[in-house]
Write a protein that holds these residues in place. Structure first.
Motif, PDB file in Angstrom:
ATOM      1  N   ASP A  87     -70.105  32.322  -3.465  1.00 22.60           N
ATOM      2  CA  ASP A  87     -70.328  31.327  -2.414  1.00 22.60           C
ATOM      3  C   ASP A  87     -69.798  29.947  -2.789  1.00 22.60           C
ATOM      4  O   ASP A  87     -70.063  28.966  -2.091  1.00 22.60           O
ATOM      5  N   ALA A  88     -69.039  29.863  -3.866  1.00 25.44           N
ATOM      6  CA  ALA A  88     -68.607  28.555  -4.368  1.00 25.44           C
ATOM      7  C   ALA A  88     -67.844  27.752  -3.322  1.00 25.44           C
ATOM      8  O   ALA A  88     -68.112  26.559  -3.119  1.00 25.44           O
ATOM      9  N   ALA A  89     -66.887  28.381  -2.634  1.00 29.64           N
ATOM     10  CA  ALA A  89     -66.067  27.654  -1.660  1.00 29.64           C
ATOM     11  C   ALA A  89     -66.923  27.158  -0.495  1.00 29.64           C
ATOM     12  O   ALA A  89     -66.762  26.020  -0.031  1.00 29.64           O
ATOM     13  N   ARG A  90     -67.846  28.010  -0.028  1.00 28.87           N
ATOM     14  CA  ARG A  90     -68.711  27.592   1.078  1.00 28.87           C
ATOM     15  C   ARG A  90     -69.591  26.416   0.670  1.00 28.87           C
ATOM     16  O   ARG A  90     -69.753  25.441   1.427  1.00 28.87           O
ATOM     17  N   LEU A  91     -70.167  26.494  -0.517  1.00 29.55           N
ATOM     18  CA  LEU A  91     -71.022  25.413  -0.992  1.00 29.55           C
ATOM     19  C   LEU A  91     -70.232  24.125  -1.183  1.00 29.55           C
ATOM     20  O   LEU A  91     -70.726  23.022  -0.886  1.00 29.55           O
ATOM     21  N   LEU A  92     -69.004  24.258  -1.678  1.00 29.10           N
ATOM     22  CA  LEU A  92     -68.176  23.063  -1.855  1.00 29.10           C
ATOM     23  C   LEU A  92     -67.848  22.436  -0.506  1.00 29.10           C
ATOM     24  O   LEU A  92     -67.905  21.209  -0.350  1.00 29.10           O
ATOM     25  N   ARG A  93     -67.512  23.263   0.463  1.00 31.18           N
ATOM     26  CA  ARG A  93     -67.217  22.750   1.803  1.00 31.18           C
ATOM     27  C   ARG A  93     -68.411  21.960   2.359  1.00 31.18           C
ATOM     28  O   ARG A  93     -68.249  20.877   2.914  1.00 31.18           O
ATOM     29  N   GLU A  94     -69.602  22.495   2.182  1.00 35.50           N
ATOM     30  CA  GLU A  94     -70.790  21.807   2.675  1.00 35.50           C
ATOM     31  C   GLU A  94     -71.001  20.480   1.958  1.00 35.50           C
ATOM     32  O   GLU A  94     -71.418  19.486   2.577  1.00 35.50           O
ATOM     33  N   THR A  95     -70.694  20.447   0.658  1.00 35.57           N
ATOM     34  CA  THR A  95     -70.842  19.211  -0.097  1.00 35.57           C
ATOM     35  C   THR A  95     -69.843  18.157   0.377  1.00 35.57           C
ATOM     36  O   THR A  95     -70.201  16.992   0.590  1.00 35.57           O
ATOM     37  N   LEU A  96     -68.585  18.567   0.538  1.00 35.34           N
ATOM     38  CA  LEU A  96     -67.551  17.622   0.972  1.00 35.34           C
ATOM     39  C   LEU A  96     -67.802  17.126   2.396  1.00 35.34           C
ATOM     40  O   LEU A  96     -67.378  16.027   2.764  1.00 35.34           O
ATOM     41  N   ALA A  97     -68.478  17.944   3.197  1.00 37.24           N
ATOM     42  CA  ALA A  97     -68.752  17.568   4.585  1.00 37.24           C
ATOM     43  C   ALA A  97     -69.895  16.561   4.704  1.00 37.24           C
ATOM     44  O   ALA A  97     -70.067  15.938   5.758  1.00 37.24           O
ATOM     45  N   ASN A  98     -70.648  16.390   3.643  1.00 39.93           N
ATOM     46  CA  ASN A  98     -71.769  15.448   3.675  1.00 39.93           C
ATOM     47  C   ASN A  98     -71.243  14.025   3.880  1.00 39.93           C
ATOM     48  O   ASN A  98     -70.369  13.567   3.127  1.00 39.93           O
ATOM     49  N   PRO A  99     -71.756  13.299   4.854  1.00 40.19           N
ATOM     50  CA  PRO A  99     -71.257  11.941   5.115  1.00 40.19           C
ATOM     51  C   PRO A  99     -71.385  10.990   3.927  1.00 40.19           C
ATOM     52  O   PRO A  99     -70.662   9.994   3.853  1.00 40.19           O
ATOM     53  N   ARG A 157     -62.788  14.694   5.614  1.00 40.05           N
ATOM     54  CA  ARG A 157     -64.055  15.412   5.519  1.00 40.05           C
ATOM     55  C   ARG A 157     -63.984  16.703   6.333  1.00 40.05           C
ATOM     56  O   ARG A 157     -63.709  16.670   7.541  1.00 40.05           O
ATOM     57  N   PRO A 158     -64.209  17.856   5.699  1.00 42.05           N
ATOM     58  CA  PRO A 158     -64.073  19.125   6.429  1.00 42.05           C
ATOM     59  C   PRO A 158     -65.306  19.429   7.270  1.00 42.05           C
ATOM     60  O   PRO A 158     -66.379  18.863   7.069  1.00 42.05           O
ATOM     61  N   SER A 159     -65.133  20.349   8.199  1.00 42.73           N
ATOM     62  CA  SER A 159     -66.287  20.861   8.928  1.00 42.73           C
ATOM     63  C   SER A 159     -67.120  21.695   7.962  1.00 42.73           C
ATOM     64  O   SER A 159     -66.573  22.459   7.159  1.00 42.73           O
ATOM     65  N   PRO A 160     -68.442  21.584   8.004  1.00 41.37           N
ATOM     66  CA  PRO A 160     -69.266  22.318   7.033  1.00 41.37           C
ATOM     67  C   PRO A 160     -69.173  23.828   7.175  1.00 41.37           C
ATOM     68  O   PRO A 160     -69.494  24.550   6.232  1.00 41.37           O
ATOM     69  N   HIS A 161     -68.698  24.320   8.312  1.00 43.14           N
ATOM     70  CA  HIS A 161     -68.646  25.766   8.533  1.00 43.14           C
ATOM     71  C   HIS A 161     -67.225  26.285   8.680  1.00 43.14           C
ATOM     72  O   HIS A 161     -67.015  27.412   9.123  1.00 43.14           O
TER      73      HIS A 161
END
Length: 366
Positions: free
Chosen positions: A118-130, A355-359
């Protein structure tokens, strides 16, 4: 001659599943009585030694980005997609981390691995954080992000895809030419000044490499990978590390000469570090492979570490001292000058971060 009772299993670096003593864990020792009992009964011996197999356990962390405040390293955040490392480098400073799982920093570290799919998904969510602010993310800082199991799991590639999408800078450190599997992504990131790659080359002797780092790419393959990266326009760094006194230091000049020949612009060296359980494991390795020079090696190691096997202190742990350390520094500087390698600090671009979309989908009101 090496002691056959302590010779590591084929393809493995550690000679034992040394149990960490720091946490008072129950010791595990091989029992020789069973073999003796079979022989006393007149039967066959216990059969061939068991071939150690690599197992991979899925790990599901709640976050993937780790932050640090160490003054000794040039990054403040990292992603480690794997725990343990099949490369089996006997000197690996990350070995003691396996003790936190009640596992041996010896053979368990090389054979009982953990992957974080799940590393990529978790990273995406982190980068998406304002609230997130970009700075280069380091890959491969604890265990190698291109170790053999990456061939099947492809977690590092997925992380790079997220970083490319977000225009987030990344540094990669590896001992594997498997980094070329992702050259398409890396070259594209390099064109936008978003990536730099360091490959560690410890020696030029494949025989020594098989003992030190049994499942790493051969030295010639690592140098060839550096050349391919240079040709692709990727900022590259040759890390002559670790420098092991009286074992690998003789290759310092040769490695730098080869790196200079293929156009590598940057190089550095790191002295051997022996934190926690790595020290007894390394001593055991010396007793198996180089018993005649074990005393000399450890004597020099202690001389550059203030009389200890290891210096754990921030600010000094990466800076050896003494006459041997000064000699290595001088040799390295002269070899770099002869090879035409300068001191380059790659400044990656943090200003183009999107900033990417979290999903992983386009935001409705982007």
């Amino acid at each position: 001659m090496p002691d056959p009772e302590r010779t590591p299993a084929k393809g493995r670096g550690a000679a034992s599943a040394r149990t960490p003593a720091r946490f008072g864990l129950t010791a595990r020792e091989a029992c020789g009585d069973w073999r003796d009992h079979l022989e006393a009964l007149g039967g066959d011996d216990a059969g061939p030694a068991v071939r150690l197999r690599t197992t991979v356990t899925r790990e599901c962390p709640r976050s993937i980005l780790s932050f640090n405040r160490s003054p000794d390293i040039p990054f403040d955040r990292s992603v480690n997609s794997y725990r343990g490392c099949e490369h089996g480098c006997i000197y690996c400073y990350a070995r003691p981390t396996h003790a936190y799982h009640d596992l041996s920093p010896g053979l368990d570290f090389e054979t009982r691995l953990f992957a974080k799919p799940d590393a990529a998904r978790l990273l995406r969510e982190t980068l998406a954080n304002p609230n997130y602010r970009p700075r280069p993310i380091a890959l491969g800082t604890n265990t190698d992000c291109y170790q053999p199991i990456e061939r099947d799991w492809r977690i590092t590639r997925q992380v790079l895809e997220v970083c490319l999408e977000a225009r987030h800078p990344v540094t990669i450190t590896t001992k594997s030419d498997r980094v070329l599997d992702d050259l398409d992504l890396i070259a594209e990131m390099a064109r936008e000044n978003l990536v730099a790659v360091a490959i560690s080359v410890t020696s030029l002797d494949p025989g020594l490499s098989r003992k030190l780092e049994p499942r790493c790419a051969a030295p010639a393959k690592r140098l060839a990978a550096l050349g391919r990266l240079v040709e692709a326009g990727v900022p590259t760094h040759c890390s002559v590390s670790p420098v092991i006194p009286a074992i690998t230091d003789e290759f310092m000049e040769g490695i730098l000469a080869e790196a200079g020949r293929i156009g590598v612009p940057s190089a550095g060296w790191i002295p051997l570090r022996l934190p926690h359980e790595v020290a007894p494991l390394f001593r055991e390795w010396l007793d198996v492979h180089y018993p005649e020079r074990a005393g000399k090696v450890m004597g020099i190691v202690r001389s550059i570490r203030g009389g200890r096997d290891n210096d754990p202190n921030f600010g000094t742990r990466m800076k050896p001292e003494g006459v041997w350390a000064d000699l290595f520094r001088s040799r390295f500087a002269i070899a770099c000058k002869r090879a035409g390698i300068g001191k380059h600090r790659f400044e990656l671009d943090c200003t183009r971060f999107v900033r990417p979309s979290p999903h992983g989908q386009l935001d409705l009101f982007a």
